[in-house]
Design a protein around this motif. Structure first.
Motif, PDB file in Angstrom:
ATOM      1  N   GLU A  12      75.646 -16.601  37.880  1.00  0.00           N
ATOM      2  CA  GLU A  12      76.917 -15.929  37.604  1.00  0.00           C
ATOM      3  C   GLU A  12      77.961 -16.313  38.642  1.00  0.00           C
ATOM      4  N   THR A  13      77.571 -16.338  39.910  1.00  0.00           N
ATOM      5  CA  THR A  13      78.498 -16.772  40.959  1.00  0.00           C
ATOM      6  C   THR A  13      79.000 -18.172  40.665  1.00  0.00           C
ATOM      7  N   LEU A  14      78.088 -19.071  40.368  1.00  0.00           N
ATOM      8  CA  LEU A  14      78.442 -20.455  40.082  1.00  0.00           C
ATOM      9  C   LEU A  14      79.353 -20.571  38.867  1.00  0.00           C
ATOM     10  N   VAL A  15      78.948 -19.989  37.768  1.00  0.00           N
ATOM     11  CA  VAL A  15      79.691 -20.127  36.507  1.00  0.00           C
ATOM     12  C   VAL A  15      81.068 -19.480  36.594  1.00  0.00           C
ATOM     13  N   TYR A  16      81.151 -18.291  37.136  1.00  0.00           N
ATOM     14  CA  TYR A  16      82.439 -17.600  37.199  1.00  0.00           C
ATOM     15  C   TYR A  16      83.403 -18.304  38.140  1.00  0.00           C
ATOM     16  N   GLU A  17      82.919 -18.785  39.275  1.00  0.00           N
ATOM     17  CA  GLU A  17      83.787 -19.507  40.205  1.00  0.00           C
ATOM     18  C   GLU A  17      84.199 -20.853  39.621  1.00  0.00           C
ATOM     19  N   LYS A  84      83.617 -32.790  38.875  1.00  0.00           N
ATOM     20  CA  LYS A  84      84.166 -32.642  40.227  1.00  0.00           C
ATOM     21  C   LYS A  84      84.196 -31.165  40.615  1.00  0.00           C
ATOM     22  N   HIS A  85      84.710 -30.326  39.742  1.00  0.00           N
ATOM     23  CA  HIS A  85      84.760 -28.883  40.016  1.00  0.00           C
ATOM     24  C   HIS A  85      83.358 -28.273  40.075  1.00  0.00           C
ATOM     25  N   PHE A  86      82.505 -28.671  39.158  1.00  0.00           N
ATOM     26  CA  PHE A  86      81.154 -28.113  39.107  1.00  0.00           C
ATOM     27  C   PHE A  86      80.396 -28.438  40.392  1.00  0.00           C
ATOM     28  N   PHE A  87      80.416 -29.699  40.778  1.00  0.00           N
ATOM     29  CA  PHE A  87      79.717 -30.111  42.000  1.00  0.00           C
ATOM     30  C   PHE A  87      80.309 -29.424  43.226  1.00  0.00           C
ATOM     31  N   ALA A  88      81.628 -29.286  43.271  1.00  0.00           N
ATOM     32  CA  ALA A  88      82.273 -28.640  44.417  1.00  0.00           C
ATOM     33  C   ALA A  88      81.814 -27.194  44.571  1.00  0.00           C
ATOM     34  N   VAL A  89      81.716 -26.478  43.459  1.00  0.00           N
ATOM     35  CA  VAL A  89      81.274 -25.082  43.525  1.00  0.00           C
ATOM     36  C   VAL A  89      79.804 -25.012  43.939  1.00  0.00           C
ATOM     37  N   VAL A  90      78.973 -25.853  43.350  1.00  0.00           N
ATOM     38  CA  VAL A  90      77.560 -25.860  43.744  1.00  0.00           C
ATOM     39  C   VAL A  90      77.454 -26.124  45.241  1.00  0.00           C
ATOM     40  N   ASP A  91      78.136 -27.152  45.729  1.00  0.00           N
ATOM     41  CA  ASP A  91      78.037 -27.523  47.141  1.00  0.00           C
ATOM     42  C   ASP A  91      78.621 -26.465  48.072  1.00  0.00           C
ATOM     43  N   GLU A  92      79.618 -25.740  47.602  1.00  0.00           N
ATOM     44  CA  GLU A  92      80.233 -24.706  48.422  1.00  0.00           C
ATOM     45  C   GLU A  92      79.323 -23.494  48.604  1.00  0.00           C
ATOM     46  N   ALA A  99      69.786 -26.427  43.343  1.00  0.00           N
ATOM     47  CA  ALA A  99      71.185 -26.851  43.444  1.00  0.00           C
ATOM     48  C   ALA A  99      71.300 -28.340  43.107  1.00  0.00           C
ATOM     49  N   ASP A 100      70.376 -29.140  43.626  1.00  0.00           N
ATOM     50  CA  ASP A 100      70.375 -30.567  43.297  1.00  0.00           C
ATOM     51  C   ASP A 100      70.077 -30.780  41.819  1.00  0.00           C
ATOM     52  N   GLU A 101      69.139 -29.995  41.291  1.00  0.00           N
ATOM     53  CA  GLU A 101      68.760 -30.145  39.890  1.00  0.00           C
ATOM     54  C   GLU A 101      69.911 -29.799  38.953  1.00  0.00           C
ATOM     55  N   ILE A 102      70.644 -28.732  39.246  1.00  0.00           N
ATOM     56  CA  ILE A 102      71.723 -28.342  38.339  1.00  0.00           C
ATOM     57  C   ILE A 102      72.834 -29.394  38.335  1.00  0.00           C
TER      58      ILE A 102
END
Length: 128
Positions: A12-17, A84-92, A99-102
């Motif tokens: 939820e944190t990942l998707v909403y951000e 770009k946005h997806f990876f940035a949020v995961v990495d943040e 995290a690597d798998e997603i």
């Protein structure tokens, strides 16, 4: 300290951000807002269930995620920005195996969707 993605709450944190950023992006916001309209809560919940199923094995999602993307005016540039946005949020927010798998799974989804759209558009223009 960052942690790995291990729960629905993490997703939820990942998707909403992630979608908060997409909704502000000049390239993506009109496409997403046009497609989702005022159903953002439903969409976000569905995306969380998608990743919960794919990443955590919870089996809370069923559906065909490609089909709703077929009519959208999107191409490689859009997928690249999305990633770009997806990876940035995961990495943040996260680090670790999940995290690597997603990120790997998101990259494969973007690549597959783009290839399918190219194929469909090419063949529909040829009258096939």
């Amino acid at each position: 300290m960052k942690k790995d993605i291990i729960s629905k709450e993490d997703l939820e944190t990942l998707v909403y951000e992630f979608y908060a950023r997409v909704r502000q992006d000049d390239l993506l916001k009109d496409i997403f807002n046009g497609a989702i309209k005022d159903h953002w809560d439903e969409h976000l919940e569905k995306i969380v269930r998608f990743w919960e199923t794919k990443l955590l094995g919870a089996h809370t999602y069923s559906g065909t995620p490609f089909v709703p993307h077929m009519p959208l005016p999107i191409d490689k540039e859009h997928f690249d920005r999305w990633l770009k946005h997806f990876f940035a949020v995961v990495d943040e927010y996260f680090e670790g195996e999940k995290a690597d798998e997603i990120k790997m799974r998101a990259g494969k989804i973007a690549e597959t969707f783009n290839a399918k759209l190219i194929y469909i558009r090419k063949n529909s223009k040829n009258g096939k």
